[in-house]
Design an enzyme around this catalytic site. Structure first.
Site, PDB file in Angstrom:
ATOM      1  N   GLU A 274       1.080  -1.255   0.064  1.00  0.00           N
ATOM      2  CA  GLU A 274      -0.083   0.005   0.065  1.00  0.00           C
ATOM      3  C   GLU A 274       0.997   1.234   0.108  1.00  0.00           C
ATOM      4  O   GLU A 274       0.817   2.066   0.860  1.00  0.00           O
ATOM      5  CB  GLU A 274      -0.979   0.102   1.409  1.00  0.00           C
ATOM      6  CG  GLU A 274      -1.889  -1.233   1.363  1.00  0.00           C
ATOM      7  CD  GLU A 274      -2.539  -1.226   2.712  1.00  0.00           C
ATOM      8  OE1 GLU A 274      -2.182  -0.420   3.427  1.00  0.00           O
ATOM      9  OE2 GLU A 274      -3.227  -2.255   3.035  1.00  0.00           O
ATOM     10  N   PRO A 275       1.793   1.207  -1.104  1.00  0.00           N
ATOM     11  CA  PRO A 275       2.667   2.705  -0.989  1.00  0.00           C
ATOM     12  C   PRO A 275       2.206   3.800  -1.333  1.00  0.00           C
ATOM     13  O   PRO A 275       0.890   3.806  -2.297  1.00  0.00           O
ATOM     14  CB  PRO A 275       3.730   2.305  -2.002  1.00  0.00           C
ATOM     15  CG  PRO A 275       3.078   1.355  -2.887  1.00  0.00           C
ATOM     16  CD  PRO A 275       2.037   0.634  -2.120  1.00  0.00           C
ATOM     17  N   GLY A 276       2.211   4.845  -0.761  1.00  0.00           N
ATOM     18  CA  GLY A 276       1.663   6.390  -1.236  1.00  0.00           C
ATOM     19  C   GLY A 276       2.817   7.371  -1.086  1.00  0.00           C
ATOM     20  O   GLY A 276       3.164   7.515  -2.327  1.00  0.00           O
ATOM     21  N   ARG A 277       3.534   7.783  -0.041  1.00  0.00           N
ATOM     22  CA  ARG A 277       4.517   8.817  -0.375  1.00  0.00           C
ATOM     23  C   ARG A 277       5.615   8.253  -1.188  1.00  0.00           C
ATOM     24  O   ARG A 277       6.199   9.312  -2.098  1.00  0.00           O
ATOM     25  CB  ARG A 277       5.185   8.961   1.043  1.00  0.00           C
ATOM     26  CG  ARG A 277       6.240   9.790   1.360  1.00  0.00           C
ATOM     27  CD  ARG A 277       6.954  10.051   2.390  1.00  0.00           C
ATOM     28  NE  ARG A 277       6.128   9.577   3.430  1.00  0.00           N
ATOM     29  CZ  ARG A 277       5.511  10.580   4.760  1.00  0.00           C
ATOM     30  NH1 ARG A 277       5.990  11.729   4.401  1.00  0.00           N
ATOM     31  NH2 ARG A 277       5.023  10.050   5.617  1.00  0.00           N
ATOM     32  N   ARG A 313       2.434  20.048   6.660  1.00  0.00           N
ATOM     33  CA  ARG A 313       3.458  19.110   7.180  1.00  0.00           C
ATOM     34  C   ARG A 313       4.400  19.812   7.952  1.00  0.00           C
ATOM     35  O   ARG A 313       4.860  19.458   9.192  1.00  0.00           O
ATOM     36  CB  ARG A 313       4.102  18.364   6.132  1.00  0.00           C
ATOM     37  CG  ARG A 313       3.002  17.695   5.354  1.00  0.00           C
ATOM     38  CD  ARG A 313       3.841  16.640   4.261  1.00  0.00           C
ATOM     39  NE  ARG A 313       4.446  15.517   5.083  1.00  0.00           N
ATOM     40  CZ  ARG A 313       5.832  15.305   5.405  1.00  0.00           C
ATOM     41  NH1 ARG A 313       6.400  16.377   4.693  1.00  0.00           N
ATOM     42  NH2 ARG A 313       6.064  14.339   6.169  1.00  0.00           N
ATOM     43  N   TYR A 317       4.291  18.280  11.832  1.00  0.00           N
ATOM     44  CA  TYR A 317       5.103  17.297  12.242  1.00  0.00           C
ATOM     45  C   TYR A 317       6.681  17.901  12.311  1.00  0.00           C
ATOM     46  O   TYR A 317       7.571  17.163  12.455  1.00  0.00           O
ATOM     47  CB  TYR A 317       5.368  16.248  11.235  1.00  0.00           C
ATOM     48  CG  TYR A 317       4.171  15.682  10.638  1.00  0.00           C
ATOM     49  CD1 TYR A 317       3.046  14.901  11.424  1.00  0.00           C
ATOM     50  CD2 TYR A 317       3.552  15.796   9.300  1.00  0.00           C
ATOM     51  CE1 TYR A 317       1.896  14.191  11.110  1.00  0.00           C
ATOM     52  CE2 TYR A 317       2.447  15.338   8.925  1.00  0.00           C
ATOM     53  CZ  TYR A 317       1.578  14.656   9.596  1.00  0.00           C
ATOM     54  OH  TYR A 317       0.245  14.157   9.089  1.00  0.00           O
ATOM     55  N   CYS A 344      -2.441  33.529  10.771  1.00  0.00           N
ATOM     56  CA  CYS A 344      -2.270  33.958  12.111  1.00  0.00           C
ATOM     57  C   CYS A 344      -2.093  33.101  13.356  1.00  0.00           C
ATOM     58  O   CYS A 344      -2.757  32.820  14.044  1.00  0.00           O
ATOM     59  CB  CYS A 344      -3.521  35.013  12.398  1.00  0.00           C
ATOM     60  SG  CYS A 344      -3.758  36.299  11.133  1.00  0.00           S
ATOM     61  N   GLU A 345      -1.084  32.597  13.029  1.00  0.00           N
ATOM     62  CA  GLU A 345      -0.556  31.469  13.942  1.00  0.00           C
ATOM     63  C   GLU A 345       0.988  31.338  14.012  1.00  0.00           C
ATOM     64  O   GLU A 345       1.799  31.490  12.925  1.00  0.00           O
ATOM     65  CB  GLU A 345      -1.040  30.081  13.474  1.00  0.00           C
ATOM     66  CG  GLU A 345      -2.337  29.964  13.509  1.00  0.00           C
ATOM     67  CD  GLU A 345      -3.178  28.840  14.362  1.00  0.00           C
ATOM     68  OE1 GLU A 345      -2.012  28.271  15.203  1.00  0.00           O
ATOM     69  OE2 GLU A 345      -4.181  28.351  13.978  1.00  0.00           O
ATOM     70  N   TYR A 372       0.714  13.925   0.814  1.00  0.00           N
ATOM     71  CA  TYR A 372       0.312  14.616   2.027  1.00  0.00           C
ATOM     72  C   TYR A 372       0.318  16.165   1.969  1.00  0.00           C
ATOM     73  O   TYR A 372       0.640  17.018   2.973  1.00  0.00           O
ATOM     74  CB  TYR A 372       0.898  14.228   3.241  1.00  0.00           C
ATOM     75  CG  TYR A 372       0.932  12.674   3.367  1.00  0.00           C
ATOM     76  CD1 TYR A 372      -0.439  11.997   3.491  1.00  0.00           C
ATOM     77  CD2 TYR A 372       1.900  11.835   3.099  1.00  0.00           C
ATOM     78  CE1 TYR A 372      -0.514  10.498   3.463  1.00  0.00           C
ATOM     79  CE2 TYR A 372       1.894  10.412   3.049  1.00  0.00           C
ATOM     80  CZ  TYR A 372       0.555   9.710   3.166  1.00  0.00           C
ATOM     81  OH  TYR A 372       0.422   8.304   3.343  1.00  0.00           O
TER      82      TYR A 372
HETATM   83  N1  LLP Z   1      -1.671   2.333   4.298  1.00  0.00           N
HETATM   84  C1  LLP Z   1      -2.260   2.544   5.612  1.00  0.00           C
HETATM   85  C2  LLP Z   1      -3.106   1.699   6.407  1.00  0.00           C
HETATM   86  C3  LLP Z   1      -1.793   3.741   6.081  1.00  0.00           C
HETATM   87  O1  LLP Z   1      -2.276   4.195   7.253  1.00  0.00           O
HETATM   88  C4  LLP Z   1      -0.692   4.527   5.197  1.00  0.00           C
HETATM   89  C5  LLP Z   1      -0.594   5.871   5.846  1.00  0.00           C
HETATM   90  C6  LLP Z   1      -0.545   4.215   4.074  1.00  0.00           C
HETATM   91  C7  LLP Z   1      -0.782   2.624   3.826  1.00  0.00           C
HETATM   92  C8  LLP Z   1       0.380   4.867   3.098  1.00  0.00           C
HETATM   93  O2  LLP Z   1       1.807   5.156   3.670  1.00  0.00           O
HETATM   94  P1  LLP Z   1       2.959   5.782   3.030  1.00  0.00           P
HETATM   95  O3  LLP Z   1       3.388   4.796   1.961  1.00  0.00           O
HETATM   96  O4  LLP Z   1       2.476   6.937   2.612  1.00  0.00           O
HETATM   97  O5  LLP Z   1       4.070   6.052   4.107  1.00  0.00           O
HETATM   98  N2  LLP Z   1       0.358  12.834   6.971  1.00  0.00           N
HETATM   99  C9  LLP Z   1       1.624  12.128   7.066  1.00  0.00           C
HETATM  100  C10 LLP Z   1       1.716  10.584   6.784  1.00  0.00           C
HETATM  101  C11 LLP Z   1       0.396   9.951   7.358  1.00  0.00           C
HETATM  102  C12 LLP Z   1       0.319   8.533   6.756  1.00  0.00           C
HETATM  103  C13 LLP Z   1      -0.849   7.789   7.125  1.00  0.00           C
HETATM  104  N3  LLP Z   1      -1.158   6.521   6.730  1.00  0.00           N
HETATM  105  C14 LLP Z   1       2.748  12.886   6.532  1.00  0.00           C
HETATM  106  O6  LLP Z   1       2.651  13.885   5.968  1.00  0.00           O
HETATM  107  O7  LLP Z   1       4.001  12.650   6.660  1.00  0.00           O
END
Ligand code: LLP
Length: 423
Positions: A274-277, A313, A317, A344-345, A372
């Protein structure tokens, strides 16, 4: 992780397009994505997985623009969703429902119903209550819900506490030591079809060791389940591989699969990821313009037209994201700036203590903003959200318009005149 931003004669380009042209044409702040980088980053997974049976479910939450989803869907991607909103986006983008996994710990019955109706691949179930509700919902439709149990393998992902998810104290998943009981209960439910196991241990992991630890723990459980005649078709290891924002040394997708696939050799389960980033972050950037420069005894501030509502971000974080001038400013001294927005923060900043040669009116590029970024943006301070642009070679497409003032108040209603009560 591919980025397609390069500097040529002092000017930043994405693929063949000068970022200054984009800033001038569409205004700032704006998000810009490289279609080529998206493709290369996705293909890094397909090629590293080779012949091993796999399903790459892109995590929609990292960037859910329908043109991004469409690009990945055309490459054969599946999708990891966490809401019915994400489900509808995938369907609009032409995604294949049978390649969707549905994550998230608070699915509602109506979300479950829609996902069952379109025939998703699997629900990643995070609690026993969710399992009961899913069984009831599927029963009402005379369907069987395909299910993985999301287990919490209790491994330390060594990442920021807000994005670590696989420790005992995190709210996610079912304790791996209790999972066996949940599987047994699930296998007795009439409208549940147990097909897999799932985990997700955190995000922005720089090292692949925690994934290997998690997989080893999952495999022990998978084999114990097989002894009870509960046979699983797939193992979902989640997302989480990190990207380089600054100077982190990040293990590549190839490194990751080189460590992981041997554990699955001679096994028939499909590997789900499940890659996103790692697909979207370095395929995108945010462009902004310096509105004012202001200095006091201690600090220089570059006040830009993007704020925490556009990119959260750094504020949320303390994430470090690279900031560079889009074009070199001639004859301007380099100074150290806090790059701050107009909200204004005090927490509204994009970067602190950055060396820049800038003057008012210059454009800046915030790197690695494809994940993100826009998805976490808001209308705080009644700021319309930024447009999104896709670059493909020398083509430029507007894939989301800048919001208007009318958009800001859409759905709001003034009270009727003379409606005030005395209570
Ligand atoms: N699968 C599940 C169940 C997840 O909760 C997430 C991310 C992913 C896959 C994808 O993860 P990735 O490959 O993108 O690392 N907003 C934060 C990151 C939150 C991630 C939440 N879950 C940031 O900007 O760093």
């Amino acid at each position: 992780m591919h980025t397609t931003i390069s500097r040529n004669n002092g000017d930043l380009f994405m693929e063949k397009v000068a970022l200054s042209d984009i800033a001038n044409q569409f205004g700032t702040p704006c998000y810009v994505y490289s279609r080529t980088a998206l493709k290369l980053n996705f293909e890094a997974y397909t090629s590293a997985l080779g012949n091993h049976p796999h399903l790459i479910c892109y995590a929609v939450k990292s960037n859910s623009n329908i043109a991004v989803l469409q690009t990945l869907s055309a490459l054969g991607a599946g999708f990891d969703i966490v809401s019915v909103g994400e489900l509808e986006r995938v369907l609009i983008a032409g995604g294949d429902p049978s390649k969707i996994v549905f994550s998230g710990l608070g699915k509602t019955s109506s979300e479950m119903r829609r996902a069952l109706e379109v025939g998703i691949h699997c629900f990643n179930v995070e609690s026993e209550s969710e399992l009961v509700l899913l069984n009831e919902t599927a029963s009402a439709l005379s369907l069987k819900a395909p299910v993985s149990i999301r287990v919490n393998p209790d491994v330390n992902a060594n990442t920021h506490p807000y994005i670590s998810t696989g420790l005992k104290e995190d709210k996610f998943g079912i304790d791996i030591n209790h999972a066996m009981t949940v599987y047994q209960n699930a296998s007795l439910m009439n409208n549940i079809d147990v097909i897999g196991i799932d985990c997700h241990i955190g995000s922005q992991l720089t090292d692949v060791r925690p994934f290997v630890d998690a997989m080893n723990r999952l495999l022990i459980l998978v084999d114990q389940l097989a002894e009870l005649k509960i046979n699983l078709n797939h193992i979902d290891i989640g997302g989480g591989l990190g990207v380089r924002y600054r100077d982190e040394s990040i293990q590549s997708v190839d490194d990751y699969m080189r460590e992981l696939l041997p554990l699955l050799a001679h096994r028939s389960e499909t590997l789900v990821l499940e890659p996103g980033r790692s697909i979207t972050a370095n395929a995108g950037a945010m462009l902004t313009q310096v509105q004012f420069i202001k200095s006091n005894e201690h600090k220089n501030f570059a006040i830009v037209d993007a704020a925490m509502n556009d990119m959260l971000r750094p504020s949320l974080y303390q994430a470090w994201m690279d900031i560079q001038s889009i074009s070199h400013s001639m004859g301007v001294d380099e100074k150290v700036y806090d790059v701050v927005g107009p909200v204004c923060e005090s927490g509204d900043f994009l970067g602190k203590d950055r060396k820049l040669s800038v003057k008012e009116g210059d454009h800046l590029c915030l790197f690695s903003a494809g994940s993100y970024g826009f998805v976490m943006s808001s209308n705080y301070n009644s700021r319309p959200r930024a447009p999104e642009i896709m670059v493909d070679g020398d083509n430029v497409f507007l894939i989301r318009q800048r919001e208007t003032i009318q958009d800001l108040t859409r759905g709001e209603q003034l009270l009727p005149v003379n409606s005030s009560s005395n209570c």
